[in-house]
Scaffold this active site. Structure first.
Site, short mmCIF file in Angstrom:
data_model
loop_
_atom_site.label_atom_id
_atom_site.label_comp_id
_atom_site.label_asym_id
_atom_site.label_seq_id
_atom_site.Cartn_x
_atom_site.Cartn_y
_atom_site.Cartn_z
N GLY A 295 -30.52 -56.03 -9.31
CA GLY A 295 -30.89 -57.67 -9.28
C GLY A 295 -32.10 -57.98 -8.52
O GLY A 295 -33.10 -58.47 -9.34
N ARG A 296 -32.02 -57.78 -7.27
CA ARG A 296 -33.34 -57.99 -6.50
C ARG A 296 -34.55 -57.53 -7.10
O ARG A 296 -35.75 -58.23 -7.18
CB ARG A 296 -33.23 -57.47 -5.08
CG ARG A 296 -34.39 -57.83 -4.16
CD ARG A 296 -34.28 -56.92 -2.85
NE ARG A 296 -32.91 -57.09 -2.35
CZ ARG A 296 -32.33 -57.71 -1.40
NH1 ARG A 296 -33.15 -58.44 -1.01
NH2 ARG A 296 -31.25 -57.28 -1.05
N ARG A 333 -32.43 -66.13 3.93
CA ARG A 333 -32.39 -64.93 4.36
C ARG A 333 -32.93 -64.65 5.54
O ARG A 333 -32.60 -63.76 6.34
CB ARG A 333 -33.10 -64.13 3.17
CG ARG A 333 -32.50 -64.08 1.92
CD ARG A 333 -32.99 -63.10 0.87
NE ARG A 333 -32.42 -61.83 1.14
CZ ARG A 333 -33.49 -60.86 1.69
NH1 ARG A 333 -34.67 -61.09 1.84
NH2 ARG A 333 -32.97 -59.78 1.96
N CYS A 364 -31.36 -78.54 10.87
CA CYS A 364 -30.86 -78.91 12.05
C CYS A 364 -30.48 -77.75 12.60
O CYS A 364 -29.15 -77.58 12.90
CB CYS A 364 -30.21 -80.02 12.45
SG CYS A 364 -30.79 -81.62 11.89
N GLU A 365 -31.18 -76.62 12.88
CA GLU A 365 -30.65 -75.30 13.23
C GLU A 365 -31.86 -74.34 13.74
O GLU A 365 -32.88 -74.32 13.06
CB GLU A 365 -30.06 -74.65 11.83
CG GLU A 365 -29.20 -73.43 11.82
CD GLU A 365 -27.78 -74.03 12.27
OE1 GLU A 365 -27.26 -73.14 13.18
OE2 GLU A 365 -27.53 -74.93 11.50
N TYR A 393 -32.00 -64.07 -4.38
CA TYR A 393 -31.12 -64.27 -3.30
C TYR A 393 -31.64 -65.57 -2.59
O TYR A 393 -31.45 -65.81 -1.26
CB TYR A 393 -30.88 -63.33 -2.48
CG TYR A 393 -30.10 -62.15 -3.10
CD1 TYR A 393 -29.00 -62.38 -3.70
CD2 TYR A 393 -30.93 -61.03 -3.39
CE1 TYR A 393 -28.37 -61.34 -4.28
CE2 TYR A 393 -30.30 -59.89 -3.93
CZ TYR A 393 -29.12 -60.22 -4.38
OH TYR A 393 -28.38 -59.03 -5.24
N1 LLP Z 1 -24.08 -54.47 -8.07
C1 LLP Z 1 -23.17 -55.01 -7.32
C2 LLP Z 1 -21.84 -54.57 -7.46
C3 LLP Z 1 -23.64 -55.63 -5.90
O1 LLP Z 1 -22.94 -56.09 -5.34
C4 LLP Z 1 -25.07 -55.80 -5.92
C5 LLP Z 1 -25.47 -56.73 -5.05
C6 LLP Z 1 -25.96 -55.64 -7.02
C7 LLP Z 1 -25.46 -54.79 -8.10
C8 LLP Z 1 -27.23 -55.87 -6.94
O2 LLP Z 1 -28.15 -55.57 -5.63
P1 LLP Z 1 -29.63 -55.60 -5.67
O3 LLP Z 1 -30.21 -54.84 -6.88
O4 LLP Z 1 -29.97 -56.86 -5.78
O5 LLP Z 1 -29.86 -55.07 -4.52
N2 LLP Z 1 -27.87 -61.72 -0.47
C9 LLP Z 1 -28.21 -60.10 0.17
C10 LLP Z 1 -27.97 -59.25 -0.96
C11 LLP Z 1 -26.63 -58.98 -1.39
C12 LLP Z 1 -26.53 -58.03 -2.52
C13 LLP Z 1 -24.71 -58.02 -2.82
N3 LLP Z 1 -24.73 -57.18 -3.70
C14 LLP Z 1 -29.83 -60.43 0.44
O6 LLP Z 1 -30.32 -61.45 0.23
O7 LLP Z 1 -30.50 -59.61 0.68
#
Ligand code: LLP
Length: 436
Positions: A295-296, A333, A364-365, A393
């Site tokens: 994702g990221r 984040r 306000c944090e 994110y």
């Molecule tokens: N697949 C599953 C089942 C997941 O739970 C996640 C992320 C991904 C793929 C994708 O992961 P990535 O490639 O984006 O690292 N909000 C947090 C990140 C939470 C990710 C949760 N799961 C942040 O801003 O760092």
């Protein structure tokens, strides 16, 4: 651009202004207002291309499912579809957006540790390609919905691989004590698999793991891969069944500040692909289709956020707070994970860095501090601050705290811009509220 300037990541500069994919960010801020999320389409495409070169084209029988939780909007999902990637969704809302983007059902994978009946009905009715079971209640539920709707479902099991991950504890998911995944306890896991075998509506595809996020070390992927491969062998021994697919999750880290070292996809993927091939050969197994779920890494570095600088508060000898017109509401984040960012003044790119400031948000944090101890030129109210690497994110975790409207999102490419999400209005914010 002057030497010694805070690394501008992937932007360029002209006449002292920051340019992103050929567009002047100062003009964009003027035209659409701030806060504003800006995505370089070329940088997203570059990531898709890297995944093709380092994974899809290099290894046959593989798929990439974009983890849309990182940034899920119709335009983004259209881009992912155009690039021929699959899609991972984790809620009815993400799926609804995918349907609105005409994303092909068979290329959608549905993850989530607590899918509701309504969400599963929606997914099965649309005909999603995979449902990744993540709880012990789910198989029965999926089966009964399939019966009701006269549909079939392709099932994967998300396992907890029990590996430790070198990242922030809040974004580790593969450890034993985790709400995610089916525990690796034979008495728990195998009865679930047997239920799938016994069902006419369900087809067993394989196993899934996701060890954690923002990783710069491949050891967790390698360790979890071994666990999944052994499970595949065990299934073959127990049931004489060759699973079709293994999903190795996402988690590939990106560069937020100079402290981060971004590793290429092949650093993570070559070892697990070699391991998979070797293991299958040695144990007389067919190499299953390998799926990854980044994702990221696909969107983070393509995105920046523009804010307008407002109040400036100097505490002599202590700190200078430079406040912006957003903050934790568009980027939670730093507050949530102590994540570090860097940024520049988009209208003063070539000016001398003369001071250290803390960029503070408007919520306000007290934790609403976007960047601490950042070198900036002299700034005044009205200057535009650009934060790098906010594409993942950021928008997807944005909130209406303090009733700040959600910012607009603009895609830029080769000097052209397109608004892909309009700024939320005050009226939209209260549209579901009812007077008593
Ligand atoms: N697949 C599953 C089942 C997941 O739970 C996640 C992320 C991904 C793929 C994708 O992961 P990535 O490639 O984006 O690292 N909000 C947090 C990140 C939470 C990710 C949760 N799961 C942040 O801003 O760092």
């Amino acid at each position: 651009m002057k030497k010694g300037r805070e690394k501008m990541f992937l932007g360029t500069s002209k006449n002292g202004h920051l340019y992103w994919d050929g567009c002047d960010m100062v003009k964009l801020a003027e035209k659409y207002g701030t806060p504003l999320y800006v995505y370089s389409e070329n940088l997203i495409l570059k990531e898709c291309q890297a995944l093709k070169e380092q994974f899809l084209d290099k290894y046959p029988h593989t798929r990439v499912a974009y983890a849309s939780k990182a940034f899920n909007t119709i335009a983004m999902l259209q881009l992912i579809n155009q690039e021929n990637l699959s899609l991972d969704v984790v809620s009815g809302g993400e799926l609804y957006t995918a349907i609105a983007a005409d994303f092909p059902a068979e290329k959608i994978e549905f993850n989530g540790n607590n899918k509701s009946v309504a969400e599963l009905e929606m997914a099965i009715d649309y005909g999603v390609g995979r449902i990744i079971v993540d709880s012990l209640q789910e198989v029965d539920l999926i089966q009964s919905i399939c019966r009701k709707l006269h549909k079939k479902a392709q099932i994967m099991f998300r396992i907890t691989p029990e590996v430790n991950v070198k990242t922030h504890a809040f974004i580790s998911t593969g450890q034993k004590d985790s709400k995610f995944g089916i525990p690796l306890v034979p008495e728990i896991l195998y009865p679930q698999i047997e239920k799938v075998f016994a069902s006419e509506e369900l087809e067993f595809y394989g196993f899934h793991f996701h060890v954690g996020s923002q990783l710069s070390d491949n050891s967790a992927h390698i360790a979890a891969c071994k666990v999944a491969l052994n499970l595949m062998l065990e299934v073959k021994k127990r049931y004489d069944y060759q699973i079709k697919e293994l999903n190795y999750g996402g988690g590939f880290g990106v560069c937020y500040t100079k402290k981060d070292v971004r590793k290429p996809y092949h650093y993570f993927l070559d070892p697990v692909m070699a391991l998979t091939k070797e293991f299958c050969q040695k144990n007389n197994l067919v190499v299953p289709e390998i799926v990854i779920e980044p994702g990221r890494s696909i969107v983070a570095e393509a995105g920046i956020t523009l804010h307008t600088i407002g109040a400036i508060k100097e505490l002599p000898g202590l700190r200078k707070y430079v406040s912006i017109d957003g903050g934790m509401t568009d980027n939670i984040r730093p507050g949530l994970y102590e994540a570090e960012y860097t940024g520049i003044v988009a209208n003063k790119v070539d000016e001398k860095l003369s001071q250290k400031v803390t960029i503070s948000g408007k919520a306000c944090e007290s934790t609403d501090l976007l960047v601490k101890d950042l070198s900036l030129p002299e700034v005044v109210a009205g200057d535009i601050f650009a934060t790098f690497t906010t594409g993942a994110y950021g928008y997807s975790m944005a909130s209406n705290y303090n009733k700040l409207p959600l910012p607009a999102v603009v895609f830029v490419k080769d000097g052209h811009e397109q608004v892909v999400v309009k700024r939320q209005t005050y009226a939209q914010m209260i549209q579901n509220e009812v007077k008593r």
